[in-house]
Enzyme design. Structure first.
Site, PDB file in Angstrom:
ATOM      1  N   GLY A 112      36.052  46.809  40.412  1.00  0.00           N
ATOM      2  CA  GLY A 112      37.088  47.295  39.966  1.00  0.00           C
ATOM      3  C   GLY A 112      38.528  46.591  40.303  1.00  0.00           C
ATOM      4  O   GLY A 112      38.059  44.942  40.501  1.00  0.00           O
ATOM      5  N   CYS A 113      39.539  46.613  40.501  1.00  0.00           N
ATOM      6  CA  CYS A 113      40.935  45.452  40.922  1.00  0.00           C
ATOM      7  C   CYS A 113      40.593  44.483  42.318  1.00  0.00           C
ATOM      8  O   CYS A 113      39.188  44.889  43.322  1.00  0.00           O
ATOM      9  CB  CYS A 113      42.343  46.221  41.749  1.00  0.00           C
ATOM     10  SG  CYS A 113      43.468  45.919  42.420  1.00  0.00           S
ATOM     11  N   PHE A 114      40.316  43.900  42.202  1.00  0.00           N
ATOM     12  CA  PHE A 114      39.881  42.377  43.194  1.00  0.00           C
ATOM     13  C   PHE A 114      40.629  42.096  44.030  1.00  0.00           C
ATOM     14  O   PHE A 114      39.949  41.799  45.689  1.00  0.00           O
ATOM     15  CB  PHE A 114      39.695  41.207  42.142  1.00  0.00           C
ATOM     16  CG  PHE A 114      40.789  40.525  41.574  1.00  0.00           C
ATOM     17  CD1 PHE A 114      42.060  40.539  41.568  1.00  0.00           C
ATOM     18  CD2 PHE A 114      40.569  39.541  40.514  1.00  0.00           C
ATOM     19  CE1 PHE A 114      43.331  40.398  40.757  1.00  0.00           C
ATOM     20  CE2 PHE A 114      40.800  39.254  39.494  1.00  0.00           C
ATOM     21  CZ  PHE A 114      43.268  39.648  40.002  1.00  0.00           C
ATOM     22  N   TRP A 115      41.497  43.411  44.403  1.00  0.00           N
ATOM     23  CA  TRP A 115      42.262  42.644  45.078  1.00  0.00           C
ATOM     24  C   TRP A 115      42.286  42.923  46.988  1.00  0.00           C
ATOM     25  O   TRP A 115      41.592  42.611  47.733  1.00  0.00           O
ATOM     26  CB  TRP A 115      44.111  42.757  45.475  1.00  0.00           C
ATOM     27  CG  TRP A 115      45.014  42.561  44.811  1.00  0.00           C
ATOM     28  CD1 TRP A 115      44.103  41.308  43.812  1.00  0.00           C
ATOM     29  CD2 TRP A 115      45.797  42.979  43.931  1.00  0.00           C
ATOM     30  NE1 TRP A 115      45.695  40.944  43.121  1.00  0.00           N
ATOM     31  CE2 TRP A 115      46.676  41.929  43.172  1.00  0.00           C
ATOM     32  CE3 TRP A 115      46.528  44.549  44.492  1.00  0.00           C
ATOM     33  CZ2 TRP A 115      47.438  42.497  42.112  1.00  0.00           C
ATOM     34  CZ3 TRP A 115      47.481  45.063  43.036  1.00  0.00           C
ATOM     35  CH2 TRP A 115      48.206  43.583  41.921  1.00  0.00           C
ATOM     36  N   PRO A 172      38.618  44.550  47.443  1.00  0.00           N
ATOM     37  CA  PRO A 172      36.864  43.316  47.970  1.00  0.00           C
ATOM     38  C   PRO A 172      37.142  42.620  48.057  1.00  0.00           C
ATOM     39  O   PRO A 172      36.758  42.160  49.590  1.00  0.00           O
ATOM     40  CB  PRO A 172      36.867  43.530  46.209  1.00  0.00           C
ATOM     41  CG  PRO A 172      36.687  44.912  45.268  1.00  0.00           C
ATOM     42  CD  PRO A 172      38.454  44.674  46.262  1.00  0.00           C
TER      43      PRO A 172
END
Length: 222
Positions: free
Chosen positions: A26-29, A31
């Site tokens: 999903g959104c990489f921020w 993870p």
């Protein structure tokens, strides 16, 4: 206050036998912070992978997916443990309302990673009773995201970031720093300050560098 840069303080920390894994959750921020907190992880960076569009950017991603790349020391944390963390911390049937941007994606670089992926996938499915829908594909490349997307959660605390600003020659250095990865994990709530101080004590750095990083961390205010 040290006159050394973050790269100089961490000299020797990069590791020569590291492995790399590419993950879409999903959104990489989020993870980026989650994996940056893990003991054994050396570096994290956000970017785009899995597609064919040349030179992807955040506003022109094409058929690529938001991903993170994780460099890790396999003598401390295994590929299997990385994947357990991956599958237990996101839903593999992520919605496709924005095409491939936020899908669950695992890129494998060689046969050992592919075998590990199938083994851990079966293990997690058996333990949870949930069928994993992650797209598992051969690695075809990774394009780092723009600087503003690197260590994004840490950058949401500009006061804290300014306190370590004297260590950083350029913001792009945050991608190559274990310390920055851990701080990003700290502000994301994935590691505590006490645990991080203890971990730094075990890093293979000169004594003066460990003391300096611990002093910076101890005095950091959010």
């Amino acid at each position: 206050m040290t006159a050394l840069t973050l790269q100089e303080l961490e000299s020797g920390r990069s590791g020569s036998g590291y492995e790399t894994v590419t993950l879409g959750m999903g959104c990489f921020w989020g993870p980026d912070a989650r994996f940056g907190a893990l003991h054994g992880v050396l570096r994290t960076r956000t970017g785009y992978a899995g597609g064919t569009t040349p030179n992807p950017t955040y506003h022109n991603m094409g058929d690529h997916t938001e991903t993170i790349e994780v460099d890790y020391d396999p003598s401390i944390i295994s590929h299997a443990d990385i994947l357990r963390h991956f599958w237990r911390n996101h839903k593999s049937d992520l919605p496709t309302y924005k095409g491939r941007q936020y899908i669950s994606l695992l890129s494998v670089r060689h046969d050992d990673q592919a075998s590990s992926a199938e083994s851990v996938k079966a293990e997690v499915e058996a333990a949870t009773g949930v069928s994993i829908k992650t797209e598992i594909v051969p690695f075809t490349g990774f394009t780092p995201a723009e600087t503003r997307h690197q260590k994004y959660l840490l950058k949401r605390h500009p006061g804290a970031l300014s306190q370590i600003g004297f260590l950083i020659g350029d913001e792009s250095e945050l991608m190559d720093s274990t310390f920055a990865a851990r701080l990003n994990g700290l502000v994301g709530g994935h590691i505590g300050r006490v645990d991080l101080l203890a971990e730094i004590s075990r890093w293979p750095l000169p004594l003066h560098a460990r003391k300096e990083l611990k002093a910076i961390l101890s005095g950091l205010k959010w």
